[in-house]
Design a protein around this motif. Structure first.
Motif: not given
Length: 754
Positions: A686-688, A693-695, A708-711, A726-733
């Motif tokens: 949920e934090a991720a 959403c805030a980025s 909580p974990t669905l966008l 997303l990868e620039k934000e450090g999030i694996a896709v």
């Protein structure tokens, strides 16, 4: 065969001086950039220089020389034959012959002649051989001397008695004519036949402005000389010209040559002697040009007609009416274009009877393209658009466009303004050409420029005043007759207004401008049309209007267009609410569910289109409320309260109770669902999800939380761009399943209509 150059080299100095004098080269020396010998070799091929030579010869010398210059005599003439024909005493003949040979006008050679007996002769004489003295002209000078000499011996060769066309035909063959045409800018990118080139040159020499421009290429003294000749009737003797100018022969030759080079004036021999003249059929225009201090600026202003035309076809904003008709059609039914981008025939046959515009065809026996042209125009204006869908088996269909909300609130004049601006740049709109249109150079044709041009000229008209179509064409011609031709074909645009080109222009550009008046501008409501005759046919097919009048609507539109052009920014009409244009409600709602709009109130009309069936759009428009039309309105996003509010706001009276009750009854059982395709994101925590959403870097993708974990986000984004972000934000896709990219296989075919 003797050569002039070789014989000249063998002459004595005194002999060469006499030859230079004969050919009008007094005053020249070998100290200049060119030697006299080289100049002489050019002069002897020039008929004008040949006239100087003839002037210095005696009457008997002319007689003897001319007999040896004919084409048949240039290969050699017996000396005794010339003596016999000249009927001169032998001693005199010898003196003349000696003088002509001394001045290199002819040469003599003894040749051995073999004479065979006549085949059928009864005489048994044998073949004989004898030495015969033959006389020859020099080939280098023979043609120039013969051309000038004919004027002495043949009255028909007197150029002062010839028309300008005859002079061009006789003395400007082939290359010379092309060179002359280049001087007047006639060969700039266009090919003309010889006859046509001569006609164009004749027209050029009848235009004082064209002549004035050519005169500026001459020396001031030469311009003064031509003016002096024109003041004396256009013809003076060469002796008078010498006395007036004070020139020697060489200076006079150099002064006269440009006149013949530009075909302004000529010298010739007449029965009175050598003269300098301006052709009679160009004399008046040349005389006027010599007196001008600058080019004459023609100002052709619009002059209203004293009386209106016999038959009047009043204005009708047909295209604006028809745009409302197709808008109503896409609200009341699903229209899926064919793969060729056309409206299906089964639907087109229902819409076409309601339309007002003229039939459009590119080829004979082709289907009417007007309806498809309307849909293309509506798309360009942003009124309608094709839906984008990626569902299997679901075809794109027409739906209200991004500009529909603004367009629906505009008055008739404001809509006409936007339509006119779009028309001046649209390649999809088809104008109808005049009844007598005939193209003369399709490779240089760019007719779309005519639209902004004619709109600019119409701004000078007084609304409500009738003008002749001929005056409009003359005004366009005076400003720039080559506006519809690319620039590299228009080098001569400032002085190319010849009658020959005007005839071609009338049948091509002129007919196209007439077509703009009688088709598009009339259909926009900008002008009314006037015709000859007492009866008005339905479409006046095959007949051009003879008069036009800018309407009040046209004046309002054109004045706004003028202001927009002055500020170099497109105009954006202010929004106006329905029915508030003049403070008078235009809608009449009758208990039988019929709606009447009593005058062209476009905001009110467009507010009804989503839920009312359109029966007629005109000065008085008629619509009907039906169960199906109301349910279609519900599908477009309206509810019954909104529909009743629109009716009450526009109507002159309250909504009838039976109408109110029936509408509510129709929509009781209405249900709908909206289906859309989205992308689902399952986030590790949920934090991720909150962080995504805030980025700021991800805000443009419009991520929304479902849990909580669905966008989710729309599927109209670029998946590759999103993945990189997303990868620039450090999030694996990780991507699972088949993701259908948005596509539109049924986009309309693009056509470039002119």
């Amino acid at each position: 065969m003797k050569k002039f150059r070789q014989e000249l080299a063998e002459c004595t100095e005194q002999q060469r001086e006499e030859i230079y004098h004969l050919w009008g080269m007094d005053g020249l020396s070998d100290k200049g950039p060119q030697k006299r010998q080289d100049i002489l070799l050019k002069r002897i091929a020039d008929p004008m220089a040949g006239r100087f030579a003839w002037e210095h010869l005696s009457h008997d010398e002319r007689q003897v020389l001319y007999r040896m210059l004919g084409h048949s005599a240039r290969s050699g003439t017996r000396r005794d034959g010339i003596l016999k024909k000249s009927q001169l005493p032998e001693k005199t003949f010898e003196t003349i012959l000696s003088s002509l040979k001394r001045h290199l006008l002819l040469w003599e050679q003894t040749v051995r002649v073999h004479t065979q007996p006549y085949y059928y002769s009864r005489s048994k004489s044998a073949a004989t051989v004898e030495d015969v003295a033959q006389l020859y002209p020099f080939q280098e000078s023979a043609e120039a001397l013969y051309t000038a000499g004919k004027e002495n011996f043949s009255p028909k060769s007197d150029r002062s008695q010839m028309s300008f066309e005859k002079i061009l035909t006789t003395y400007y063959p082939g290359y010379e004519l092309d060179t002359l045409a280049e001087h007047y800018g006639l060969n700039s990118g266009m090919y003309y036949a010889r006859t046509e080139t001569r006609l164009l040159l004749i027209d050029e020499l009848k235009q004082p402005n064209s002549i004035f421009e050519i005169l500026q290429k001459l020396q001031p003294a030469q311009r003064d000389m031509l003016k002096w000749v024109c003041e004396r009737g256009g013809k003076v003797s060469m002796q008078a010209l010498r006395e007036h100018s004070g020139y020697d022969d060489n200076t006079l030759f150099n002064a006269l040559h440009p006149f013949e080079e530009y075909a302004l004036a000529f010298d010739t021999f007449t029965v009175e002697g050598r003269v300098f003249f301006v052709p009679t059929d160009t004399y008046e225009s040349i005389k006027k040009a010599t007196a001008m201090t600058g080019p004459v600026v023609e100002r052709n202003e619009f002059v209203p007609l004293a009386h209106p035309p016999q038959t009047i076809q009043a204005e009708e904003p047909a295209v604006l009416y028809d745009l409302a008709i197709i808008t109503g059609a896409i609200y009341q039914q699903t229209i899926e274009p064919t793969q060729a981008g056309k409206v299906p025939k089964r639907i087109a046959t229902k819409i076409q009877p309601l339309l007002h515009g003229k039939r459009r065809q590119r080829y004979i026996d082709e289907d009417d393209l007007y309806l498809d042209m309307l849909f293309n125009t509506a798309q360009e204006l942003g009124i309608i658009q094709l839906s984008r869908t990626s569902g299997d088996g679901i075809k794109p269909h027409y739906e209200p466009g991004a500009q529909m909300e603004k367009w629906s609130k505009l008055s008739l004049a404001e809509q006409a303004q936007l339509l006119l601006e779009s028309w001046t740049q649209s390649f999809r709109w088809m104008d109808i050409v005049g009844a007598n249109f005939r193209q003369w150079d399709p490779y240089t044709w760019n007719p779309i420029k005519s639209r902004s041009s004619i709109a600019e000229h119409l701004q000078d008209c007084i609304p409500g005043q009738w003008y002749s179509v001929a005056s409009l064409l003359q005004k366009i011609w005076d400003k720039d007759p080559f506006e519809l031709r690319p620039v590299h074909y228009n080098i001569r645009r400032d002085r190319g207004k010849s009658s020959v080109l005007r005839s071609k222009w009338d049948s091509s550009e002129g007919e196209y401008y007439i077509g703009l008046l009688s088709s598009s501008l009339y259909e926009f409501g900008i002008v009314s049309l006037g015709y000859e005759g007492q009866e008005l046919s339905q479409t006046h097919a095959g007949e051009n209007p003879v008069a036009f009048m800018v309407t009040d609507l046209g004046s309002a539109v054109l004045s706004t267009l003028s202001k927009a052009k002055a500020t170099a920014h497109p105009t954006h009409p202010a929004d106006s609410s329905p029915s508030q244009g003049n403070g008078i409600r235009s809608l009449v709602l009758q208990p039988n569910f019929e709606l009447l709009i009593l005058h062209p109130d476009m905001p009110t009309l467009y507010s009804l289109l989503p839920f009312a069936q359109l029966d007629q759009v005109n000065m008085v428009s008629r619509l009907t409320l039906t169960r199906n039309s109301v349910l279609r309105g519900m599908e477009s996003g309206l509810d019954v309260e909104k529909i009743l509010h629109i009716l009450a706001e526009g109507s002159q009276k309250e909504v009838p109770q039976n109408v109110d009750y029936t509408l509510r009854d129709w929509v009781k059982l209405y249900k709908d669902v909206k289906i859309s395709q989205v992308m689902l994101f399952e986030v590790s925590s949920e934090a991720a999800a909150d962080e995504m959403c805030a980025s700021r870097n991800l805000q443009k993708y419009h991520l929304r939380k479902l849990g909580p974990t669905l966008l989710i986000t729309g599927n109209d984004i670029n998946l590759s761009d999103l993945r990189r972000a997303l990868e620039k934000e450090g999030i694996a896709v990780r991507i699972t399943g088949d993701i259908v990219a948005r596509q539109n296989r049924y986009a309309p075919a693009s056509s470039r209509y002119y």
